[in-house]
Write a protein that holds these residues in place. Structure first.
Motif: not given
Length: 68
Positions: A6-24
């Protein structure tokens, strides 16, 4: 499919996003995917296309977001 990161990300406007990475897992490892196939999603379920290790595109909107 297992949640592996899991990690945090931001858009160009500064909007925060939370990303999840799954492994199959795959049955036989190969040179292109030695551990399995990674899938990137926002916590709200929207799919991401990885552009690099730190840059992603939200599939539904085309917005690019960056790992922080």
């Amino acid at each position: 499919m297992d949640l592996v990161e899991k990690f945090d990300a931001k858009g160009k406007t500064g909007a925060p996003y939370h990303v999840e990475v799954y492994l199959t897992p795959i049955e036989e490892a190969d040179a292109t995917a030695p551990e399995g196939l990674k899938t990137y999603k926002l916590t709200d379920g929207r799919a991401l296309d990885p552009l690099s290790d730190a840059k992603f595109k939200i599939v539904q909107t085309g917005e690019k977001i960056y790992r922080v």
